[in-house]
Design a protein around this motif. Structure first.
Motif, PDB file in Angstrom:
ATOM      1  N   GLU A 135       8.540 -41.623 -12.635  1.00 29.62           N
ATOM      2  CA  GLU A 135       7.673 -41.987 -13.751  1.00 29.62           C
ATOM      3  C   GLU A 135       6.660 -40.890 -14.077  1.00 29.62           C
ATOM      4  OE1 GLU A 135       8.680 -45.150 -15.308  1.00 29.62           O
ATOM      5  OE2 GLU A 135       6.797 -46.099 -14.713  1.00 29.62           O
ATOM      6  N   GLY A 136       6.184 -40.215 -13.059  1.00 25.94           N
ATOM      7  CA  GLY A 136       5.156 -39.215 -13.274  1.00 25.94           C
ATOM      8  C   GLY A 136       4.666 -38.658 -11.954  1.00 25.94           C
ATOM      9  N   VAL A 137       3.548 -37.931 -12.015  1.00 25.89           N
ATOM     10  CA  VAL A 137       2.967 -37.327 -10.814  1.00 25.89           C
ATOM     11  C   VAL A 137       1.508 -37.758 -10.717  1.00 25.89           C
ATOM     12  CG1 VAL A 137       2.359 -35.177  -9.641  1.00 25.89           C
ATOM     13  CG2 VAL A 137       4.518 -35.348 -10.890  1.00 25.89           C
ATOM     14  N   LEU A 138       1.161 -38.376  -9.593  1.00 26.06           N
ATOM     15  CA  LEU A 138      -0.204 -38.830  -9.331  1.00 26.06           C
ATOM     16  C   LEU A 138      -0.975 -37.717  -8.645  1.00 26.06           C
ATOM     17  CD1 LEU A 138      -2.248 -41.233  -9.268  1.00 26.06           C
ATOM     18  CD2 LEU A 138      -1.299 -41.812  -7.017  1.00 26.06           C
ATOM     19  N   ASP A 139      -2.159 -37.398  -9.170  1.00 30.68           N
ATOM     20  CA  ASP A 139      -2.963 -36.312  -8.614  1.00 30.68           C
ATOM     21  C   ASP A 139      -4.379 -36.821  -8.348  1.00 30.68           C
ATOM     22  OD1 ASP A 139      -3.259 -33.516  -7.866  1.00 30.68           O
ATOM     23  OD2 ASP A 139      -4.566 -33.346  -9.602  1.00 30.68           O
ATOM     24  N   ILE A 140      -4.741 -36.913  -7.055  1.00 28.35           N
ATOM     25  CA  ILE A 140      -6.086 -37.337  -6.647  1.00 28.35           C
ATOM     26  C   ILE A 140      -6.628 -36.286  -5.686  1.00 28.35           C
ATOM     27  CG2 ILE A 140      -7.511 -39.277  -5.854  1.00 28.35           C
ATOM     28  CD1 ILE A 140      -5.124 -41.094  -6.076  1.00 28.35           C
ATOM     29  N   ALA A 159       8.825 -50.834  -6.580  1.00 26.51           N
ATOM     30  CA  ALA A 159       8.018 -50.887  -5.353  1.00 26.51           C
ATOM     31  C   ALA A 159       8.844 -51.477  -4.224  1.00 26.51           C
ATOM     32  CB  ALA A 159       6.746 -51.705  -5.590  1.00 26.51           C
ATOM     33  N   THR A 160      10.084 -51.029  -4.109  1.00 24.14           N
ATOM     34  CA  THR A 160      10.977 -51.498  -3.049  1.00 24.14           C
ATOM     35  C   THR A 160      10.586 -50.862  -1.716  1.00 24.14           C
ATOM     36  OG1 THR A 160      12.551 -49.687  -3.348  1.00 24.14           O
ATOM     37  CG2 THR A 160      12.848 -51.642  -4.749  1.00 24.14           C
ATOM     38  N   ILE A 205       4.736 -50.544  -9.908  1.00 27.91           N
ATOM     39  CA  ILE A 205       5.115 -51.951  -9.888  1.00 27.91           C
ATOM     40  C   ILE A 205       5.865 -52.275 -11.177  1.00 27.91           C
ATOM     41  CG2 ILE A 205       4.239 -54.320  -9.848  1.00 27.91           C
ATOM     42  CD1 ILE A 205       1.962 -53.311  -8.079  1.00 27.91           C
ATOM     43  N   PRO A 206       7.061 -52.867 -11.077  1.00 25.51           N
ATOM     44  CA  PRO A 206       7.904 -53.089 -12.269  1.00 25.51           C
ATOM     45  C   PRO A 206       7.317 -54.109 -13.246  1.00 25.51           C
ATOM     46  CG  PRO A 206       9.167 -53.278 -10.224  1.00 25.51           C
ATOM     47  CD  PRO A 206       7.722 -53.276  -9.845  1.00 25.51           C
ATOM     48  N   ARG A 207       7.865 -54.057 -14.452  1.00 26.11           N
ATOM     49  CA  ARG A 207       7.590 -55.027 -15.516  1.00 26.11           C
ATOM     50  C   ARG A 207       6.112 -55.094 -15.887  1.00 26.11           C
ATOM     51  NH1 ARG A 207      11.425 -56.983 -12.277  1.00 26.11           N
ATOM     52  NH2 ARG A 207       9.960 -58.126 -10.988  1.00 26.11           N
ATOM     53  N   MET A 208       5.470 -53.933 -15.906  1.00 20.62           N
ATOM     54  CA  MET A 208       4.100 -53.847 -16.392  1.00 20.62           C
ATOM     55  C   MET A 208       4.095 -52.976 -17.655  1.00 20.62           C
ATOM     56  SD  MET A 208       1.799 -53.722 -12.905  1.00 20.62           S
ATOM     57  CE  MET A 208       0.343 -54.285 -13.792  1.00 20.62           C
ATOM     58  N   GLU A 227      -1.800 -47.232 -21.933  1.00 21.95           N
ATOM     59  CA  GLU A 227      -1.785 -48.103 -23.101  1.00 21.95           C
ATOM     60  C   GLU A 227      -3.040 -48.975 -23.120  1.00 21.95           C
ATOM     61  OE1 GLU A 227       0.882 -51.856 -24.708  1.00 21.95           O
ATOM     62  OE2 GLU A 227       1.852 -50.301 -23.497  1.00 21.95           O
ATOM     63  N   THR A 228      -3.850 -48.838 -24.161  1.00 20.44           N
ATOM     64  CA  THR A 228      -5.075 -49.627 -24.255  1.00 20.44           C
ATOM     65  C   THR A 228      -4.739 -51.111 -24.339  1.00 20.44           C
ATOM     66  OG1 THR A 228      -6.262 -47.837 -25.358  1.00 20.44           O
ATOM     67  CG2 THR A 228      -7.174 -50.050 -25.598  1.00 20.44           C
ATOM     68  N   GLY A 229      -5.424 -51.910 -23.529  1.00 16.42           N
ATOM     69  CA  GLY A 229      -5.134 -53.334 -23.447  1.00 16.42           C
ATOM     70  C   GLY A 229      -3.990 -53.641 -22.496  1.00 16.42           C
ATOM     71  N   GLY A 230      -3.414 -52.613 -21.908  1.00 14.40           N
ATOM     72  CA  GLY A 230      -2.302 -52.800 -20.983  1.00 14.40           C
ATOM     73  C   GLY A 230      -2.713 -52.493 -19.548  1.00 14.40           C
ATOM     74  N   SER A 231      -1.794 -52.724 -18.625  1.00 16.41           N
ATOM     75  CA  SER A 231      -2.070 -52.504 -17.204  1.00 16.41           C
ATOM     76  C   SER A 231      -0.853 -51.902 -16.517  1.00 16.41           C
ATOM     77  CB  SER A 231      -2.453 -53.821 -16.534  1.00 16.41           C
ATOM     78  OG  SER A 231      -2.758 -53.614 -15.166  1.00 16.41           O
ATOM     79  N   TYR A 232      -1.104 -50.884 -15.722  1.00 16.14           N
ATOM     80  CA  TYR A 232      -0.069 -50.163 -14.975  1.00 16.14           C
ATOM     81  C   TYR A 232      -0.562 -50.078 -13.538  1.00 16.14           C
ATOM     82  CZ  TYR A 232       3.199 -46.262 -13.978  1.00 16.14           C
ATOM     83  OH  TYR A 232       4.189 -45.440 -13.472  1.00 16.14           O
ATOM     84  N   ALA A 233       0.311 -50.225 -12.557  1.00 17.63           N
ATOM     85  CA  ALA A 233      -0.131 -50.232 -11.156  1.00 17.63           C
ATOM     86  C   ALA A 233       0.821 -49.425 -10.282  1.00 17.63           C
ATOM     87  CB  ALA A 233      -0.237 -51.664 -10.637  1.00 17.63           C
TER      88      ALA A 233
END
Length: 212
Positions: A79-84, A97-98, A109-112, A117-123
């Motif tokens: 999906e992408g690359v997380l950078d912290i 998230a198997t 986490i699937p089906r988010m 996206e404003t008003g949306g949620s991704y985890a």
């Protein structure tokens, strides 16, 4: 008696060496998978940029633009690359998230909603303690105001932490959408070496490119 003690000592030494070899091999394999996924994402991003450029050129030449169709997501796709940087994380995020995905790294986490996206949620979920990698081991070091980024094939998104909670595993509404926010949550088990609770770090997109 001394002979038996010597044999016991030798067995313990050999067991220790075997454990170190096992850990080293596992860590090397995990790092290898991570690099393969980062390479795959780089290729995916390059292909997306090339496709986007071709579409623009066709439109400029008077060709018909059919519109962007969202590809169907498959478990394991990058999906992408997380950078912290604050906690030394720079790692790919796979869709799903198997147990197999989380044994190797981070999973969306699937089906988010789509990220950003404003008003949306991704985890994004990940282990806090794992024998073959650090993963989210230092996630609890983040605080309100901490910033991190998620690079997708289209853009790099910046997020700022605004809340952190320790919840029960069933308390899934904590990662739900919030009005006016492009929300991204980081989720891991809590405390370390236990799945009794979940540590949820909630962040909102703060860059100027936030989606509508």
């Amino acid at each position: 008696m001394k002979h038996a003690a010597r044999w016991t000592g030798n067995i313990l030494v050999l067991a220790g060496i075997g454990l170190l070899i096992w850990q080293f091999t596992g860590i090397r394999e995990t790092k290898g998978v991570k690099h393969e996924q980062l390479d795959a994402f780089a290729n995916l991003k390059a292909a997306a940029e090339e496709s986007g450029q071709a579409t623009k050129e066709a439109a400029a030449a008077g060709g018909q633009q059919t519109g962007k169709q969202a590809a169907e997501k498959k478990i394991g796709d990058i999906e992408g690359v997380l950078d912290i940087p604050q906690i030394d994380i720079h790692a790919p995020v796979a869709y799903g998230a198997t147990p197999e995905i989380l044994d190797r790294g981070f999973g969306a986490i699937p089906r988010m909603d789509m990220p950003g996206e404003t008003g949306g949620s991704y985890a994004i979920a990940g282990h806090q303690s794992h024998v073959f990698g650090q993963f989210f081991n230092r996630l609890d070091e983040l605080t309100n105001g901490s910033r991190f980024s998620l690079e997708t094939v289209d853009e790099e998104q910046t997020y700022e932490v605004y809340d952190m909670r320790i919840v029960d595993p069933e308390d899934v509404q904590v990662i739900g959408p919030e009005q006016g926010k492009a929300k991204l949550s980081l989720v891991t088990c809590y405390p370390k070496n236990s799945d009794k609770h979940r540590l949820v770090v909630m962040a909102e997109r703060v860059d100027e490119e936030a989606g509508e």
